[in-house]
Design a protein around this motif. Structure first.
Motif, PDB file in Angstrom:
ATOM      1  N   GLU A   1      -4.194  44.027  49.829  1.00  0.00           N
ATOM      2  CA  GLU A   1      -3.786  44.890  50.949  1.00  0.00           C
ATOM      3  C   GLU A   1      -2.597  44.304  51.690  1.00  0.00           C
ATOM      4  O   GLU A   1      -1.748  45.050  52.198  1.00  0.00           O
ATOM      5  N   ALA A   2      -2.493  42.978  51.748  1.00  0.00           N
ATOM      6  CA  ALA A   2      -1.364  42.351  52.442  1.00  0.00           C
ATOM      7  C   ALA A   2      -0.032  42.749  51.821  1.00  0.00           C
ATOM      8  O   ALA A   2       0.975  42.902  52.530  1.00  0.00           O
ATOM      9  N   ALA A   3      -0.006  42.925  50.511  1.00  0.00           N
ATOM     10  CA  ALA A   3       1.238  43.325  49.852  1.00  0.00           C
ATOM     11  C   ALA A   3       1.676  44.713  50.302  1.00  0.00           C
ATOM     12  O   ALA A   3       2.869  44.954  50.537  1.00  0.00           O
ATOM     13  N   TYR A   4       0.741  45.628  50.439  1.00  0.00           N
ATOM     14  CA  TYR A   4       1.084  46.987  50.886  1.00  0.00           C
ATOM     15  C   TYR A   4       1.395  47.021  52.383  1.00  0.00           C
ATOM     16  O   TYR A   4       2.301  47.722  52.825  1.00  0.00           O
ATOM     17  N   MET A   5       0.626  46.250  53.171  1.00  0.00           N
ATOM     18  CA  MET A   5       0.878  46.227  54.608  1.00  0.00           C
ATOM     19  C   MET A   5       2.231  45.608  54.928  1.00  0.00           C
ATOM     20  O   MET A   5       2.862  45.968  55.931  1.00  0.00           O
ATOM     21  N   SER A   6       2.695  44.673  54.100  1.00  0.00           N
ATOM     22  CA  SER A   6       3.998  44.069  54.359  1.00  0.00           C
ATOM     23  C   SER A   6       5.113  45.106  54.303  1.00  0.00           C
ATOM     24  O   SER A   6       6.046  45.076  55.115  1.00  0.00           O
ATOM     25  N   GLU A   7       5.019  46.037  53.372  1.00  0.00           N
ATOM     26  CA  GLU A   7       6.035  47.086  53.287  1.00  0.00           C
ATOM     27  C   GLU A   7       5.925  48.066  54.452  1.00  0.00           C
ATOM     28  O   GLU A   7       6.930  48.572  54.948  1.00  0.00           O
ATOM     29  N   ILE A   8       4.702  48.337  54.904  1.00  0.00           N
ATOM     30  CA  ILE A   8       4.511  49.220  56.057  1.00  0.00           C
ATOM     31  C   ILE A   8       5.092  48.582  57.319  1.00  0.00           C
ATOM     32  O   ILE A   8       5.809  49.230  58.094  1.00  0.00           O
ATOM     33  N   VAL A   9       4.786  47.297  57.534  1.00  0.00           N
ATOM     34  CA  VAL A   9       5.303  46.603  58.717  1.00  0.00           C
ATOM     35  C   VAL A   9       6.815  46.464  58.637  1.00  0.00           C
ATOM     36  O   VAL A   9       7.522  46.627  59.646  1.00  0.00           O
ATOM     37  N   ARG A  10       7.336  46.178  57.459  1.00  0.00           N
ATOM     38  CA  ARG A  10       8.790  46.053  57.302  1.00  0.00           C
ATOM     39  C   ARG A  10       9.495  47.358  57.624  1.00  0.00           C
ATOM     40  O   ARG A  10      10.546  47.375  58.291  1.00  0.00           O
ATOM     41  N   ALA A  11       8.916  48.479  57.180  1.00  0.00           N
ATOM     42  CA  ALA A  11       9.508  49.785  57.495  1.00  0.00           C
ATOM     43  C   ALA A  11       9.478  50.049  58.999  1.00  0.00           C
ATOM     44  O   ALA A  11      10.431  50.605  59.567  1.00  0.00           O
ATOM     45  N   GLY A  12       8.375  49.651  59.660  1.00  0.00           N
ATOM     46  CA  GLY A  12       8.304  49.843  61.099  1.00  0.00           C
ATOM     47  C   GLY A  12       9.318  49.009  61.849  1.00  0.00           C
ATOM     48  O   GLY A  12       9.947  49.483  62.809  1.00  0.00           O
ATOM     49  N   ILE A  13       9.510  47.761  61.420  1.00  0.00           N
ATOM     50  CA  ILE A  13      10.480  46.893  62.088  1.00  0.00           C
ATOM     51  C   ILE A  13      11.894  47.423  61.881  1.00  0.00           C
ATOM     52  O   ILE A  13      12.718  47.431  62.810  1.00  0.00           O
ATOM     53  N   LEU A  14      12.197  47.871  60.672  1.00  0.00           N
ATOM     54  CA  LEU A  14      13.544  48.390  60.402  1.00  0.00           C
ATOM     55  C   LEU A  14      13.825  49.697  61.130  1.00  0.00           C
ATOM     56  O   LEU A  14      14.986  50.084  61.280  1.00  0.00           O
ATOM     57  N   SER A  15      12.772  50.395  61.575  1.00  0.00           N
ATOM     58  CA  SER A  15      12.982  51.656  62.292  1.00  0.00           C
ATOM     59  C   SER A  15      13.475  51.453  63.721  1.00  0.00           C
ATOM     60  O   SER A  15      13.960  52.393  64.351  1.00  0.00           O
ATOM     61  N   VAL A  16      13.343  50.235  64.253  1.00  0.00           N
ATOM     62  CA  VAL A  16      13.805  49.927  65.613  1.00  0.00           C
ATOM     63  C   VAL A  16      15.298  49.671  65.579  1.00  0.00           C
ATOM     64  O   VAL A  16      15.801  48.933  64.714  1.00  0.00           O
ATOM     65  N   ASP A  17      16.011  50.268  66.506  1.00  0.00           N
ATOM     66  CA  ASP A  17      17.465  50.141  66.541  1.00  0.00           C
ATOM     67  C   ASP A  17      17.869  48.679  66.732  1.00  0.00           C
ATOM     68  O   ASP A  17      17.308  47.964  67.567  1.00  0.00           O
ATOM     69  N   GLU A  18      18.850  48.225  65.968  1.00  0.00           N
ATOM     70  CA  GLU A  18      19.287  46.835  66.054  1.00  0.00           C
ATOM     71  C   GLU A  18      19.936  46.519  67.395  1.00  0.00           C
ATOM     72  O   GLU A  18      19.955  45.362  67.809  1.00  0.00           O
ATOM     73  N   GLY A  19      20.458  47.546  68.063  1.00  0.00           N
ATOM     74  CA  GLY A  19      21.085  47.310  69.362  1.00  0.00           C
ATOM     75  C   GLY A  19      20.124  46.743  70.394  1.00  0.00           C
ATOM     76  O   GLY A  19      20.529  45.955  71.263  1.00  0.00           O
ATOM     77  N   GLN A  20      18.848  47.111  70.307  1.00  0.00           N
ATOM     78  CA  GLN A  20      17.877  46.574  71.252  1.00  0.00           C
ATOM     79  C   GLN A  20      17.633  45.090  71.003  1.00  0.00           C
ATOM     80  O   GLN A  20      17.493  44.306  71.945  1.00  0.00           O
ATOM     81  N   THR A  21      17.595  44.695  69.733  1.00  0.00           N
ATOM     82  CA  THR A  21      17.443  43.275  69.417  1.00  0.00           C
ATOM     83  C   THR A  21      18.660  42.486  69.892  1.00  0.00           C
ATOM     84  O   THR A  21      18.523  41.391  70.458  1.00  0.00           O
ATOM     85  N   GLU A  22      19.838  43.029  69.683  1.00  0.00           N
ATOM     86  CA  GLU A  22      21.055  42.341  70.120  1.00  0.00           C
ATOM     87  C   GLU A  22      21.115  42.246  71.640  1.00  0.00           C
ATOM     88  O   GLU A  22      21.539  41.220  72.191  1.00  0.00           O
ATOM     89  N   ALA A  23      20.676  43.299  72.325  1.00  0.00           N
ATOM     90  CA  ALA A  23      20.675  43.266  73.793  1.00  0.00           C
ATOM     91  C   ALA A  23      19.700  42.222  74.318  1.00  0.00           C
ATOM     92  O   ALA A  23      19.998  41.487  75.270  1.00  0.00           O
ATOM     93  N   ALA A  24      18.524  42.122  73.692  1.00  0.00           N
ATOM     94  CA  ALA A  24      17.550  41.124  74.120  1.00  0.00           C
ATOM     95  C   ALA A  24      18.055  39.711  73.826  1.00  0.00           C
ATOM     96  O   ALA A  24      17.845  38.789  74.627  1.00  0.00           O
ATOM     97  N   ALA A  25      18.720  39.538  72.689  1.00  0.00           N
ATOM     98  CA  ALA A  25      19.261  38.215  72.362  1.00  0.00           C
ATOM     99  C   ALA A  25      20.360  37.820  73.337  1.00  0.00           C
ATOM    100  O   ALA A  25      20.506  36.636  73.687  1.00  0.00           O
ATOM    101  N   SER A  26      21.139  38.792  73.807  1.00  0.00           N
ATOM    102  CA  SER A  26      22.196  38.494  74.770  1.00  0.00           C
ATOM    103  C   SER A  26      21.635  38.052  76.116  1.00  0.00           C
ATOM    104  O   SER A  26      22.328  37.392  76.892  1.00  0.00           O
ATOM    105  N   LEU A  27      20.380  38.425  76.404  1.00  0.00           N
ATOM    106  CA  LEU A  27      19.730  37.996  77.639  1.00  0.00           C
ATOM    107  C   LEU A  27      19.070  36.627  77.505  1.00  0.00           C
ATOM    108  O   LEU A  27      18.444  36.145  78.452  1.00  0.00           O
ATOM    109  N   GLY A  28      19.161  36.024  76.330  1.00  0.00           N
ATOM    110  CA  GLY A  28      18.616  34.689  76.125  1.00  0.00           C
ATOM    111  C   GLY A  28      17.210  34.659  75.579  1.00  0.00           C
ATOM    112  O   GLY A  28      16.599  33.580  75.538  1.00  0.00           O
TER     113      GLY A  28
END
Length: 327
Positions: free
Chosen positions: A175-202
């Protein structure tokens, strides 16, 4: 001019009244296909209900008698344990594999890809049989210590990896093999701009993942995860091939004891349907919880849908349309 001439004002009033659009009652478009399909479905539903109620081969009196039989209840408990522990391993392992897969480290990414490739590429039944015979591969004892060096202590393989633990490991790691693809798809669905904005705040990467990425990714992760949990509840029946007495195997044992197949199959189906319904309800409310912030209006609960349907039947709105009167 109309103030000085009352007759002219009287002529303008009827003209203004005639120029107003008149409200008419519009008749909804008839859709005979809907009525025909609904009638066909109702006929099939009536036939199915008639078969359930009047087909004596179901043995409903025996179903009521054996539904809570101690062997069946024990099988239900084992099924729930298998589902719970396997999903815990699958979810935790899936999150770790997804993070490794998205890592910039090529070794971590390659290892996660190889794990997913292997466990998705081999049947879970073969993995169950493999873990059940793990002693034939590693020997009768498992040593723990320095890799390629001395071993500090040993464990007996057969007593450590029992049939139940072998089933949990096989189901969970698969099940971990299938869940890894589900979690990866969820993470990739988040806009990268939010990660960059959070990183800019330290903020550190771990905190960004925990506080920003994952809460938003859950809207994508929860639906397939709920589906995987329901699927795991039924996939756990494969553990019977290595001797784990779960619900399906308990039903089969009762069939060989009482020579009544259909009633015990019905008993097993009712238990599976019951827990599937519970899991579906839980999935709905978890999805509704994480839908906050993404949609202005939360999806209605089943009770709210029932109330709206009831009110719509009581109050049917009148369809009106405007018609221009030619001048």
């Amino acid at each position: 001019m109309s103030e000085n001439n009352p007759a002219a004002g009287a002529d303008e009033a009827p003209a203004a009244a005639e120029s107003r659009p008149a409200a008419i009652r519009a008749v909804p478009v008839r859709r005979p296909g809907r009525w025909i399909s609904a009638a066909v479905l109702l006929v099939f539903a009536a036939m199915f209900v008639n078969m359930l109620l009047f087909n004596k081969n179901f043995g409903w009196d025996l179903v009521r008698k054996w539904l809570f039989w101690h062997t069946i209840v024990h099988g239900v408990w084992i099924t729930l344990q298998l589902t719970f522990f396997a999903m815990v391993i699958g979810i935790v392992g899936g999150v770790l594999l997804a993070v490794m897969r998205l890592s910039t480290n090529p070794v971590s990414g390659s290892a996660a890809w190889a794990y997913t490739w292997f466990f998705r590429g081999t049947p879970v039944l073969v993995q169950l049989l493999f873990w059940n015979n793990i002693a034939a591969l590693v020997g009768s004892d498992i040593g723990f210590g320095i890799p390629f060096g001395p071993q500090f202590f040993h464990l007996d393989t057969n007593s450590t990896i029992t049939r139940f633990s072998a089933a949990v490991l096989a189901l969970g790691l698969n099940e971990a093999a299938y869940m890894s693809e589900i979690v990866r798809a969820g993470i990739l669905s988040v806009d990268e701009g939010q990660t960059e904005a959070a990183a800019s705040l330290g903020m550190r990467r771990a905190k960004i993942t925990r506080r920003i990425v994952l809460p938003q990714a859950m809207r994508v992760i929860i639906p397939p995860t709920g589906n995987e949990t329901i699927s795991m509840l039924k996939t756990s029946s494969l553990a019977s091939v290595i001797g784990v007495v779960e619900l399906t195997d308990a039903s089969e044992s009762a069939i060989h004891l009482y020579f009544k197949a259909i009633p015990f199959y019905v008993v097993a189906s009712l238990w599976y349907l019951f827990f599937t319904t519970i899991l579906s309800i839980g999935q709905f409310y978890i999805e509704r919880y994480y839908a906050r912030g993404s949609s202005r209006n939360l999806p209605p609960t089943p009770f709210q849908k029932l109330m709206r349907t009831n009110l719509s039947f009581r109050r049917r709105p009148a369809f009106t349309a405007a018609r221009e009167v030619p001048r």
